[in-house]
Design a protein around this motif. Structure first.
Motif, PDB file in Angstrom:
ATOM      1  N   GLY A  89     145.423 -64.318 -43.721  1.00  0.00           N
ATOM      2  CA  GLY A  89     145.934 -63.713 -42.536  1.00  0.00           C
ATOM      3  C   GLY A  89     144.312 -63.506 -41.682  1.00  0.00           C
ATOM      4  O   GLY A  89     143.295 -62.588 -42.793  1.00  0.00           O
ATOM      5  N   ALA A  90     143.307 -64.515 -40.945  1.00  0.00           N
ATOM      6  CA  ALA A  90     142.164 -64.387 -40.200  1.00  0.00           C
ATOM      7  C   ALA A  90     141.106 -63.043 -40.435  1.00  0.00           C
ATOM      8  O   ALA A  90     140.420 -62.379 -39.858  1.00  0.00           O
ATOM      9  CB  ALA A  90     141.704 -65.827 -39.275  1.00  0.00           C
ATOM     10  N   ASP A  91     142.851 -62.338 -39.439  1.00  0.00           N
ATOM     11  CA  ASP A  91     142.351 -60.954 -39.169  1.00  0.00           C
ATOM     12  C   ASP A  91     142.628 -60.048 -39.828  1.00  0.00           C
ATOM     13  O   ASP A  91     143.082 -58.772 -39.811  1.00  0.00           O
ATOM     14  CB  ASP A  91     143.010 -60.716 -38.009  1.00  0.00           C
ATOM     15  N   VAL A  92     143.571 -60.070 -41.785  1.00  0.00           N
ATOM     16  CA  VAL A  92     143.338 -58.943 -42.088  1.00  0.00           C
ATOM     17  C   VAL A  92     142.078 -59.156 -43.158  1.00  0.00           C
ATOM     18  O   VAL A  92     141.914 -59.712 -43.595  1.00  0.00           O
ATOM     19  CB  VAL A  92     144.558 -59.772 -42.439  1.00  0.00           C
ATOM     20  N   ASP A  93     141.704 -58.426 -42.917  1.00  0.00           N
ATOM     21  CA  ASP A  93     140.424 -57.604 -43.911  1.00  0.00           C
ATOM     22  C   ASP A  93     140.583 -56.862 -44.669  1.00  0.00           C
ATOM     23  O   ASP A  93     139.681 -56.302 -45.258  1.00  0.00           O
ATOM     24  CB  ASP A  93     139.435 -56.902 -42.981  1.00  0.00           C
ATOM     25  N   GLY A  94     141.530 -56.860 -45.945  1.00  0.00           N
ATOM     26  CA  GLY A  94     142.336 -55.845 -47.046  1.00  0.00           C
ATOM     27  C   GLY A  94     143.318 -55.384 -46.662  1.00  0.00           C
ATOM     28  O   GLY A  94     144.384 -54.848 -45.427  1.00  0.00           O
ATOM     29  N   GLY A  95     143.582 -54.127 -47.736  1.00  0.00           N
ATOM     30  CA  GLY A  95     144.774 -53.523 -47.394  1.00  0.00           C
ATOM     31  C   GLY A  95     144.570 -51.483 -47.790  1.00  0.00           C
ATOM     32  O   GLY A  95     143.678 -51.322 -47.909  1.00  0.00           O
ATOM     33  N   LEU A  96     145.792 -51.245 -47.285  1.00  0.00           N
ATOM     34  CA  LEU A  96     145.518 -49.852 -47.542  1.00  0.00           C
ATOM     35  C   LEU A  96     147.116 -49.710 -48.502  1.00  0.00           C
ATOM     36  O   LEU A  96     148.106 -50.069 -47.753  1.00  0.00           O
ATOM     37  CB  LEU A  96     146.108 -48.967 -45.697  1.00  0.00           C
ATOM     38  N   ILE A  97     147.016 -49.254 -49.468  1.00  0.00           N
ATOM     39  CA  ILE A  97     147.684 -49.720 -50.581  1.00  0.00           C
ATOM     40  C   ILE A  97     148.194 -47.857 -50.902  1.00  0.00           C
ATOM     41  O   ILE A  97     147.255 -47.199 -51.093  1.00  0.00           O
ATOM     42  CB  ILE A  97     147.216 -49.930 -52.380  1.00  0.00           C
ATOM     43  N   GLY A  98     149.359 -47.543 -50.549  1.00  0.00           N
ATOM     44  CA  GLY A  98     150.479 -46.550 -51.348  1.00  0.00           C
ATOM     45  C   GLY A  98     150.589 -46.921 -52.527  1.00  0.00           C
ATOM     46  O   GLY A  98     150.103 -46.652 -53.346  1.00  0.00           O
ATOM     47  N   GLY A  99     151.923 -46.756 -52.854  1.00  0.00           N
ATOM     48  CA  GLY A  99     153.018 -46.855 -54.351  1.00  0.00           C
ATOM     49  C   GLY A  99     152.174 -47.895 -55.186  1.00  0.00           C
ATOM     50  O   GLY A  99     152.027 -47.505 -56.331  1.00  0.00           O
ATOM     51  N   ALA A 100     151.455 -49.033 -54.912  1.00  0.00           N
ATOM     52  CA  ALA A 100     150.402 -49.614 -55.942  1.00  0.00           C
ATOM     53  C   ALA A 100     149.129 -49.298 -57.027  1.00  0.00           C
ATOM     54  O   ALA A 100     149.056 -49.398 -57.034  1.00  0.00           O
ATOM     55  CB  ALA A 100     150.837 -51.380 -55.406  1.00  0.00           C
TER      56      ALA A 100
END
Ligand code: PGA
Length: 253
Positions: free
Chosen positions: A228-239
């Motif tokens: 997604g154009a406005d998705v700049d990465g992730g905040l990851i819990g379990g993984a």
């Protein structure tokens, strides 16, 4: 271009030797290859922060975050940790407003505004979490709800402060449930968040702020969501508790 960021929120997991092993594996993988994320941030429990900041100092692309801090800088608050303490350990980031803190520790938008101020005063960058519960999603009120969280906790900030922030959109119904937002749902909310920030601070500032997605992100769905154009990465819990999975996600950008 905005920084592409993957942050691992370990929550209340890992004993000391498990934490040491996990960080060693992540460090080895990050040093051994060039991960696609510009920044990889690790948010361990408080008790391991000193170990991580010392171990990772000078480690390219690896950064340390706390999972919370108190709104006051010092005083009689038994069991609490201040932003000044985090600064003294060279912690660069702090997750604020995670939905688990909002739900289990009654953190309000107003309290979070104070925590954001305290962190920024200490030179620590907030990773500010927002996101709607299922009941709000079911009545299609998610944009209004999340905009309210941003307005009440962030919109008192001057331009130069808000432009330093990282925002994480985490729909509560997707956290730890195995149920992820679709790539379209994520992109739509990220665009709405950016537009809301632009409405107050202008497009130039809004376009600078990385917005991360969080909620059951894993190696099998990360690339699609991150596209997604406005998705700049992730905040990851379990993984983020498994080095291979976490690095695979950092390479999905
Ligand atoms: P999850 O958690 O990846 O386990 O769903 C995300 C988060 O709470 O930040």
């Amino acid at each position: 271009m905005r920084d592409q960021i993957v942050a691992g929120n370990w929550k209340m997991n890992k004993d000391l030797s498990q934490a040491e092993n996990l960080v060693a594996e992540i460090q080895q993988q990050v040093n051994g290859q060039s991960v696609k994320a510009d920044k990889v941030i690790l948010a361990p429990p408080y008790v391991y922060l000193n170990y991580l900041t010392e171990r990772l100092s000078g480690s390219n692309g690896l950064h340390v975050a706390a999972q919370n801090c108190h709104q006051e800088l010092a005083g009689a608050y038994t069991g609490e940790i201040s932003a000044a303490m985090l600064k003294s350990l060279a912690v660069e980031y702090v997750i604020l407003g995670h939905s688990e803190r909002r739900e289990y520790f009654q953190e309000s938008n107003e309290l979070l505004a104070r925590k954001v101020d305290t962190a920024l005063d200490q030179g620590i960058i907030p990773i500010f979490c927002c996101g709607e519960p299922l009941s709000i999603r079911e009545t299609d009120q998610q944009e209004t709800f999340v905009n309210g969280q941003l307005t009440e906790s962030l919109f008192h900030l001057p331009q130069e402060s808000i432009s330093q922030l990282i925002v994480a959109y985490e729909p509560i119904w997707a956290i730890g449930t195995g149920r992820t937002a679709t790539a379209e749902q994520a992109q739509q909310m990220h665009a709405s968040i950016r537009q809301h920030i632009a409405g107050k601070y202008g497009a130039q500032i809004a376009n600078k702020i990385p917005i991360l997605y969080g909620g059951s992100c894993k190696p099998s769905n990360a690339s699609e969501i991150f596209a997604g154009a406005d998705v700049d990465g992730g905040l990851i819990g379990g993984a983020s508790l498994n080095a291979d999975d976490f690095i695979a996600i950092a390479n999905s950008l």
